[in-house]
Write a protein that holds these residues in place. Structure first.
Motif, mmCIF file in Angstrom:
data_model
loop_
_atom_site.group_PDB
_atom_site.id
_atom_site.type_symbol
_atom_site.label_atom_id
_atom_site.label_comp_id
_atom_site.label_asym_id
_atom_site.label_seq_id
_atom_site.Cartn_x
_atom_site.Cartn_y
_atom_site.Cartn_z
ATOM 1 N N TYR A 154 38.081 40.870 27.715
ATOM 2 C CA TYR A 154 38.201 41.180 29.134
ATOM 3 C C TYR A 154 36.886 40.923 29.867
ATOM 4 O O TYR A 154 35.934 41.700 29.764
ATOM 5 C CB TYR A 154 38.644 42.630 29.311
ATOM 6 C CG TYR A 154 39.091 42.919 30.731
ATOM 7 C CD1 TYR A 154 40.120 42.172 31.306
ATOM 8 C CD2 TYR A 154 38.490 43.901 31.506
ATOM 9 C CE1 TYR A 154 40.537 42.405 32.601
ATOM 10 C CE2 TYR A 154 38.901 44.149 32.802
ATOM 11 C CZ TYR A 154 39.923 43.393 33.339
ATOM 12 O OH TYR A 154 40.339 43.625 34.635
ATOM 13 N N VAL A 189 42.748 40.790 23.626
ATOM 14 C CA VAL A 189 42.229 40.415 24.940
ATOM 15 C C VAL A 189 40.708 40.510 24.934
ATOM 16 O O VAL A 189 40.134 41.466 24.399
ATOM 17 C CB VAL A 189 42.805 41.345 26.040
ATOM 18 C CG1 VAL A 189 41.990 41.253 27.322
ATOM 19 C CG2 VAL A 189 44.264 40.979 26.317
ATOM 20 N N ALA A 202 37.984 48.305 33.128
ATOM 21 C CA ALA A 202 38.945 48.728 32.110
ATOM 22 C C ALA A 202 39.237 50.225 32.226
ATOM 23 O O ALA A 202 38.533 50.969 32.909
ATOM 24 C CB ALA A 202 38.395 48.410 30.721
ATOM 25 N N GLN A 203 40.279 50.644 31.517
ATOM 26 C CA GLN A 203 40.749 52.025 31.602
ATOM 27 C C GLN A 203 40.013 52.924 30.609
ATOM 28 O O GLN A 203 40.121 52.724 29.402
ATOM 29 C CB GLN A 203 42.251 52.063 31.309
ATOM 30 C CG GLN A 203 42.852 53.457 31.367
ATOM 31 C CD GLN A 203 43.784 53.732 30.203
ATOM 32 O OE1 GLN A 203 44.579 52.884 29.831
ATOM 33 N NE2 GLN A 203 43.670 54.919 29.613
ATOM 34 N N PRO A 204 39.276 53.897 31.101
ATOM 35 C CA PRO A 204 38.721 54.885 30.170
ATOM 36 C C PRO A 204 39.884 55.618 29.494
ATOM 37 O O PRO A 204 40.847 56.009 30.164
ATOM 38 C CB PRO A 204 37.942 55.843 31.076
ATOM 39 C CG PRO A 204 37.715 55.091 32.353
ATOM 40 C CD PRO A 204 38.897 54.172 32.493
ATOM 41 N N ILE A 255 40.258 36.900 29.748
ATOM 42 C CA ILE A 255 40.558 37.148 31.158
ATOM 43 C C ILE A 255 39.292 37.090 31.990
ATOM 44 O O ILE A 255 38.414 37.946 31.903
ATOM 45 C CB ILE A 255 41.267 38.500 31.346
ATOM 46 C CG1 ILE A 255 42.549 38.520 30.506
ATOM 47 C CG2 ILE A 255 41.576 38.735 32.823
ATOM 48 C CD1 ILE A 255 43.351 39.794 30.646
ATOM 49 N N ALA A 262 40.293 51.918 26.668
ATOM 50 C CA ALA A 262 41.533 51.413 26.080
ATOM 51 C C ALA A 262 41.628 49.926 26.409
ATOM 52 O O ALA A 262 42.027 49.568 27.519
ATOM 53 C CB ALA A 262 42.721 52.170 26.669
ATOM 54 N N LEU A 263 41.231 49.080 25.482
ATOM 55 C CA LEU A 263 41.300 47.629 25.726
ATOM 56 C C LEU A 263 42.465 47.052 24.935
ATOM 57 O O LEU A 263 42.658 47.394 23.768
ATOM 58 C CB LEU A 263 39.981 46.976 25.312
ATOM 59 C CG LEU A 263 38.789 47.388 26.195
ATOM 60 C CD1 LEU A 263 37.472 47.112 25.500
ATOM 61 C CD2 LEU A 263 38.860 46.666 27.542
ATOM 62 N N PRO A 264 43.259 46.213 25.558
ATOM 63 C CA PRO A 264 44.441 45.694 24.856
ATOM 64 C C PRO A 264 44.050 44.838 23.656
ATOM 65 O O PRO A 264 43.041 44.127 23.702
ATOM 66 C CB PRO A 264 45.163 44.839 25.907
ATOM 67 C CG PRO A 264 44.393 44.925 27.157
ATOM 68 C CD PRO A 264 43.124 45.666 26.918
#
Lengths: 434, 434
Positions: A32, A30, A40-42, A377, A25-27
């Motif tokens: 990253y 962004v 990052a969040q799986p 980032i 889940a990448l914003p």
């Protein structure tokens, strides 16, 4: 011929690992490049956390220690991840923090050295090792009468002498992205009777690691960087089977006991890596960490670590080439080696003191802030005013960073430098950074 | 006149704390009397976990260490909970595990004792203290040349002699629910120059604790029992301000540094309780823990700890009275004191060896299993075949256990015993228990 955006898109189109990017889940908006600080969040982590909280904890309650397998999480996750650092099942556990795991293995190493070679009084490490490693080493040295000797990387080979008990290194340096030759350093250390401890925080899941192939003695590492285990997720610890049962580690909590649920008053350490467990672990953090490890399992048919490494080097090569082509004349240098064999999965740019808005600092912090404001980032690491310059740090996690991301990141860097927007006051107010 | 179900319903109707039960997600058909092992799930925890995973981690990424306040969680939660154990803001942090925090404070105490009174060579504790406390004490004793002396509770007062360096006790015993008089024991220890360490695992949030009032030296405790922080949630640690800055604790990780983000190679401990922090903590576990602490904050206008204690004693009184009235003739005894001043928030029943199906064991394990099959969740703790009998353990968390629950729990116990259903083979197969 300079690289083009279309070249980068072609690289993405041909990227065998590309399907795995959808696991994260990448914003929006962004790019990253800080997965070397917090991965990052799986996407699976959201449902996993909900399951653990609402079903396993809320409905299962205490029964879930057995029925949901909470009790086995440190070992089960360790077995799942073990092949990625070249160790066998039952040899590695996820538990506690890197600092605490380092204390465990450093103390074990100090006790082994004290028994086998009490005349050896030095613990050597790298001056720009991640500070918590040095702080823990200071503590262990104080307790075991050792001298902590801090060296520049190029001084290490010559320092591997018979007066050294332990060599403790971080495989990939957090400030420079430079990678030690684990096998060669370990062999040279062992030739002098020195125990070798490797911190894999910046290499686990990022570069090939073969602890048995290198014949390492101990290793620790974190799971919240390239393993995408979540903020402050539990770390891991490994000890070579030839050493594991020689000593207890001092954090002799009940989960390291041979029979924790017998509730006997005497400590009897478990055989094997279980003795490096201590207290009750967060079932929630460990379960969510598994979502990060599962992406690695999923990466195996795509070529596993060899494919990840190929892409990682292609990403860092691309970034370095584009920076050279497009960001000349702004006082940037490379702290990261050009040689693939010496490079981790990050690129660190240096900037000299005196180039900042006040003519004293380097402006590196402000440049990073201006990039973050644009959605790129990375992070900043301060220099020491001497040999170690300020660093602009960019991590490239091959599971989710694409080649087009690299193009746009450098384009933003180019614009930030050319426009001078980094000189704006809001980018020059230093806050706490992590 | 014997108590009736209607009496219990009246007690619930008059319970000022009753509204707080709705803050917890309790499974249908379960009477949960094991909150002293793993507390129930606050309903708010589900949304909190989703927020941390999806928003703070997924969208905020590395920025959330500052923007979501992750970095401050150990201190912020410590300040929120501090009044419940009688300490001030800035004195207590949530971090790591109870075992690890105990290692920190025991080592600090051992170093203080070594400096102030090197002739003192004993560390005394209770033989039936929770084993991990004894295991950690064994380790610290080995490192600091101390002798670990284990005593029965009634032997402790007489053992507080000038040859003792440290007295380490768990305030409420995990096997018996018996509570030490913290103030009296601490005063008697101090009168002999002995440092006092209190483990509050079974008392934080369950009974009134006043660490400053008792003039305690150090304290640790866990948050996954009565604080309802989640499975394996981070523990807490406190040190009296008069002692806190005398030594580093040996787990000198970067979060305990005076300026962690300066990344200096030398360890400089932070002033105050921050120096008891070590490595990077799980932002997810800490955030979810706050949902448990928030219920305590919400309990303040309902009368706070005084109201919780009143209800806890009423619940345990009721349970003991009903067991006496309705479960005679089955070889049950009470390990938990009748005297309120000596009782925690649990009731432990004993059962003698030889009453089990095989004529050797006590049958206590099978009775607990038969109760669990009926939805009444308590737990079993094995005896030592000698002075310490097998235990059937029932915890009463006043935030969510009601008086009618107690009635039905005892009714089930009565039926399990009268019917002999606990003799069925499936209840007599011993598995790992937690």
């Amino acid at each position: 011929m300079p690289l083009t955006l279309q070249d980068c898109r072609t690289l993405d189109a041909n990227d065998v690992l590309r399907p795995l990017r959808a696991r994260f889940a990448l914003p929006e908006g962004v790019i990253y490049l800080d997965g070397n600080s917090l991965g990052a969040q799986p996407k699976a982590a959201a449902a996993c956390a909900a399951r653990v909280v609402e079903q396993e904890w809320g409905q299962g309650l205490i029964r879930s220690w057995n029925s949901a397998g909470w009790i086995d999480l440190p070992r089960r996750l360790g077995d799942q991840f073990a092949p990625w650092v070249g160790v066998g099942p039952g040899e590695l556990v996820f538990t506690d923090t890197t600092s605490i795991n380092l204390y465990k293995v450093l103390t074990a190493a100090a006790r082994i050295a004290q028994e086998d070679a009490p005349e050896r009084k030095k613990l050597i490490s790298e001056r720009s090792n991640f500070p918590t490693d040095l702080y823990i080493a200071q503590s262990v040295c104080q307790e075991y009468g050792l001298e902590l000797v801090l060296l520049e990387p190029e001084e290490i080979a010559a320092a591997l002498q018979p007066d050294v008990a332990i060599c403790m290194l971080t495989h990939v340096n957090y400030r420079t992205g430079a990678m030690h030759a684990m096998q060669e350093v370990t062999a040279a250390a062992h030739a002098q009777g020195i125990l070798c401890i490797w911190d894999l925080c910046h290499s686990a899941g990022a570069v090939p690691v073969d602890l048995h192939g290198a014949n390492a003695d101990f290793a620790v590492g974190c799971s919240y960087k390239y393993l995408n285990g979540g903020p402050g997720a539990p770390a891991f610890v490994w000890a070579h089977p030839r050493l594991i049962n020689r000593f207890w580690q001092p954090l002799s909590g009940w989960f390291g006991h041979a029979a924790p649920f017998q509730f006997t008053p005497d400590y009897q350490p478990a055989a094997g890596i279980d003795r490096y467990l201590c207290g009750t672990q967060s079932a929630l953090s460990l379960s969510v960490l598994q979502c990060g490890l599962d992406v690695f399992t999923e990466a195996e048919p795509y070529g596993g670590m060899a494919a990840l490494r190929r892409k990682s080097l292609a990403l860092t090569d691309l970034f370095m080439q584009l920076v050279q082509e497009r960001c000349q004349g702004h006082g940037l240098g490379f702290a990261t080696p050009g040689d693939h064999a010496l490079r981790g999965s990050q690129v660190c740019l240096t900037r000299s003191e005196g180039l900042g808005v006040d003519g004293k600092d380097s402006g590196a912090y402000a440049i990073v802030q201006a990039l973050i404001a644009r959605g790129v980032i990375g992070d900043f690491r301060k220099g020491d005013g001497g040999k170690h310059l300020d660093i602009l740090r960019f991590g490239f996690t091959p599971l989710y960073v694409g080649f087009e991301d690299v193009w746009h990141a450098v384009e933003h860097l180019h614009q930030v430098l050319e426009s001078g927007e980094w000189r704006q006051p809001q980018f020059n107010q230093v806050h706490a950074v992590t």
